[in-house]
Design a protein around this motif. Structure first.
Motif, PDB file in Angstrom:
ATOM      1  N   CYS A  41       0.967  -1.365   0.152  1.00  0.00           N
ATOM      2  CA  CYS A  41       0.024   0.046   0.111  1.00  0.00           C
ATOM      3  C   CYS A  41       1.115   1.253   0.320  1.00  0.00           C
ATOM      4  CB  CYS A  41      -0.914  -0.173   1.041  1.00  0.00           C
ATOM      5  SG  CYS A  41      -1.795  -1.580   1.306  1.00  0.00           S
TER       6      CYS A  41
ATOM      7  N   CYS B  71       1.432   4.004  -3.331  1.00  0.00           N
ATOM      8  CA  CYS B  71       0.202   5.213  -3.454  1.00  0.00           C
ATOM      9  C   CYS B  71      -0.032   5.978  -2.052  1.00  0.00           C
ATOM     10  CB  CYS B  71      -0.581   4.347  -4.091  1.00  0.00           C
ATOM     11  SG  CYS B  71      -0.236   3.417  -5.692  1.00  0.00           S
ATOM     12  N   HIS B  72       0.041   4.936  -0.603  1.00  0.00           N
ATOM     13  CA  HIS B  72      -0.705   5.990  -0.043  1.00  0.00           C
ATOM     14  C   HIS B  72       0.409   6.584   1.432  1.00  0.00           C
ATOM     15  CE1 HIS B  72      -4.777   4.876  -0.565  1.00  0.00           C
ATOM     16  NE2 HIS B  72      -4.835   3.926  -0.663  1.00  0.00           N
TER      17      HIS B  72
ATOM     18  N   TYR C 129     -11.950  10.289   7.663  1.00  0.00           N
ATOM     19  CA  TYR C 129     -12.812   9.148   5.990  1.00  0.00           C
ATOM     20  C   TYR C 129     -12.502   8.111   6.562  1.00  0.00           C
ATOM     21  CZ  TYR C 129     -14.143   7.525   1.998  1.00  0.00           C
ATOM     22  OH  TYR C 129     -14.474   7.007   1.067  1.00  0.00           O
TER      23      TYR C 129
ATOM     24  N   SER D  68     -10.853  -0.163  -5.488  1.00  0.00           N
ATOM     25  CA  SER D  68     -11.671   0.801  -6.042  1.00  0.00           C
ATOM     26  C   SER D  68     -11.462   1.478  -7.432  1.00  0.00           C
ATOM     27  CB  SER D  68     -11.334   2.099  -5.123  1.00  0.00           C
ATOM     28  OG  SER D  68     -12.156   2.401  -4.663  1.00  0.00           O
TER      29      SER D  68
ATOM     30  N   MET E 169      -7.803   2.180  -7.573  1.00  0.00           N
ATOM     31  CA  MET E 169      -6.840   1.387  -6.912  1.00  0.00           C
ATOM     32  C   MET E 169      -7.388   0.088  -6.997  1.00  0.00           C
ATOM     33  SD  MET E 169      -7.136   0.760  -2.890  1.00  0.00           S
ATOM     34  CE  MET E 169      -6.864  -1.129  -2.011  1.00  0.00           C
TER      35      MET E 169
HETATM   36  C1  HEC Z   1      -1.029   1.462  -7.349  1.00  0.00           C
HETATM   37  C2  HEC Z   1      -2.202   3.098  -5.849  1.00  0.00           C
HETATM   38  C3  HEC Z   1      -2.785   2.216  -4.640  1.00  0.00           C
HETATM   39  C4  HEC Z   1      -2.548   1.579  -4.248  1.00  0.00           C
HETATM   40  C5  HEC Z   1      -0.915   0.586  -4.310  1.00  0.00           C
HETATM   41  C6  HEC Z   1      -3.427   1.106  -3.147  1.00  0.00           C
HETATM   42  N1  HEC Z   1      -4.316   1.670  -3.102  1.00  0.00           N
HETATM   43 FE1  HEC Z   1      -5.349   1.836  -1.660  1.00  0.00          FE
HETATM   44  N2  HEC Z   1      -6.474   4.066  -3.092  1.00  0.00           N
HETATM   45  C7  HEC Z   1      -5.958   4.442  -4.204  1.00  0.00           C
HETATM   46  C8  HEC Z   1      -6.393   5.848  -4.862  1.00  0.00           C
HETATM   47  C9  HEC Z   1      -6.117   6.688  -6.435  1.00  0.00           C
HETATM   48  C10 HEC Z   1      -7.388   6.015  -4.230  1.00  0.00           C
HETATM   49  C11 HEC Z   1      -8.326   6.867  -4.179  1.00  0.00           C
HETATM   50  C12 HEC Z   1      -9.499   6.533  -5.906  1.00  0.00           C
HETATM   51  C13 HEC Z   1     -10.098   5.326  -5.605  1.00  0.00           C
HETATM   52  O1  HEC Z   1     -10.774   5.266  -4.200  1.00  0.00           O
HETATM   53  O2  HEC Z   1      -9.756   4.629  -6.640  1.00  0.00           O
HETATM   54  C14 HEC Z   1      -7.348   4.902  -3.079  1.00  0.00           C
HETATM   55  C15 HEC Z   1      -8.438   4.643  -2.178  1.00  0.00           C
HETATM   56  C16 HEC Z   1      -8.763   3.795  -0.910  1.00  0.00           C
HETATM   57  C17 HEC Z   1      -9.003   3.563   0.093  1.00  0.00           C
HETATM   58  C18 HEC Z   1     -10.474   4.537   0.312  1.00  0.00           C
HETATM   59  C19 HEC Z   1     -11.597   3.635  -0.236  1.00  0.00           C
HETATM   60  C20 HEC Z   1     -12.774   4.320  -0.684  1.00  0.00           C
HETATM   61  O3  HEC Z   1     -14.175   3.830  -0.491  1.00  0.00           O
HETATM   62  O4  HEC Z   1     -12.752   5.629  -0.316  1.00  0.00           O
HETATM   63  C21 HEC Z   1      -8.439   2.723   0.933  1.00  0.00           C
HETATM   64  C22 HEC Z   1      -9.467   2.847   2.827  1.00  0.00           C
HETATM   65  C23 HEC Z   1      -7.713   2.466   0.593  1.00  0.00           C
HETATM   66  N3  HEC Z   1      -7.205   2.627  -0.405  1.00  0.00           N
HETATM   67  C24 HEC Z   1      -6.495   1.495   1.179  1.00  0.00           C
HETATM   68  C25 HEC Z   1      -5.243   0.770   0.526  1.00  0.00           C
HETATM   69  C26 HEC Z   1      -4.571   0.103   1.289  1.00  0.00           C
HETATM   70  C27 HEC Z   1      -4.809  -0.486   2.564  1.00  0.00           C
HETATM   71  C28 HEC Z   1      -3.874  -0.531   0.198  1.00  0.00           C
HETATM   72  C29 HEC Z   1      -2.614  -1.806   0.404  1.00  0.00           C
HETATM   73  C30 HEC Z   1      -3.159  -3.085   0.248  1.00  0.00           C
HETATM   74  C31 HEC Z   1      -3.848   0.401  -0.605  1.00  0.00           C
HETATM   75  N4  HEC Z   1      -5.212   1.194  -0.476  1.00  0.00           N
HETATM   76  C32 HEC Z   1      -3.423   0.101  -1.943  1.00  0.00           C
HETATM   77  C33 HEC Z   1      -4.292   4.293  -5.135  1.00  0.00           C
HETATM   78  C34 HEC Z   1      -3.769   2.521  -4.670  1.00  0.00           C
END
Ligand code: HEC
Length: 183
Positions: free
Chosen positions: A86, A89-90, A113, A131, A134
């Motif tokens: 994660c 990106c985060h 949030y 998502s 994501m």
């Molecule tokens: C390739 C990039 C990327 C990776 C790797 C990634 N995320 Fe995300 N994530 C995003 C983006 C961009 C958003 C906001 C847009 C969307 O919802 O897709 C997001 C949104 C989220 C949200 C909010 C969802 C919502 O309903 O608004 C959560 C919780 C989250 N990520 C958790 C994680 C976790 C835990 C991991 C690792 C397992 C992870 N992300 C890995 C790009 C990433």
């Protein structure tokens, strides 16, 4: 004459490799993979490890409760997986401060949030099904065509949820204090 010698030199090593004893090590009496009939599983056996994904999308995942209790071990695994899967990106402590965060619109995971509004089930569902931008980290049941690559098992995903909900904020605050102290 010269040409024969030339050809001989070229082909001799090839011939040596083709001698019958060259493959002795391969042709052992041991049982090779896929050889013979596989021993069938005993009647009524069930997998002892692994929790099947019972939901088909994020909406269905929303009310799920975390089957893995928050423990030092779970947080430790979750933190390690978070940094691998994660953080790119985060950000390392979830503050959306990695170099790519602004480019793809990754959100901060330490804001209220995610910390308060989103349920643990929803976070699990987000990891499982992805998502909007994501990617998905779990292969949804019966939907092998979806982009999920099954990188994280169900348990691993719940460990990440535990970390996101019960460890990330603390780590991020500790990091802020450390950075402030260093300045
Ligand atoms: C390739 C990039 C990327 C990776 C790797 C990634 N995320 Fe995300 N994530 C995003 C983006 C961009 C958003 C906001 C847009 C969307 O919802 O897709 C997001 C949104 C989220 C949200 C909010 C969802 C919502 O309903 O608004 C959560 C919780 C989250 N990520 C958790 C994680 C976790 C835990 C991991 C690792 C397992 C992870 N992300 C890995 C790009 C990433």
């Amino acid at each position: 004459m010269k040409i024969k010698l030339f050809l001989g030199l070229i082909f001799f090593p090839t011939l040596v490799f083709a001698w019958p004893w060259s493959i002795d090590m391969v042709n052992q009496p041991s049982i090779k993979p896929q050889e013979g009939v596989m021993t069938p599983f005993p009647n009524r056996s069930i997998p002892v490890a692994g929790i099947p994904t019972k939901v088909n999308n994020r909406e269905e995942a929303k009310p799920l409760t975390n089957p893995i209790p928050v423990s030092d071990a779970s947080l430790h695994t979750g933190r390690t997986l978070f940094k691998i899967y994660c953080a790119a990106c985060h950000g390392l402590t979830g503050k959306a401060d990695s170099p790519v965060s602004p480019k793809i619109g990754a959100i901060s995971l330490v804001d209220s949030y995610v910390q308060e509004t989103l349920t643990e089930g929803w976070v699990f569902g987000t990891i499982t099904f992805g998502s909007y931008v994501m990617p998905a980290y779990g292969k949804p049941r019966g939907r092998e065509d979806l982009r999920g690559s099954n990188d994280l098992s169900v348990e691993e995903r719940w460990n990440v949820v535990n970390y996101v909900k019960h460890g990330l904020l603390k780590d991020s605050q500790a990091e802020t204090t450390r950075t402030a102290a260093a300045q």
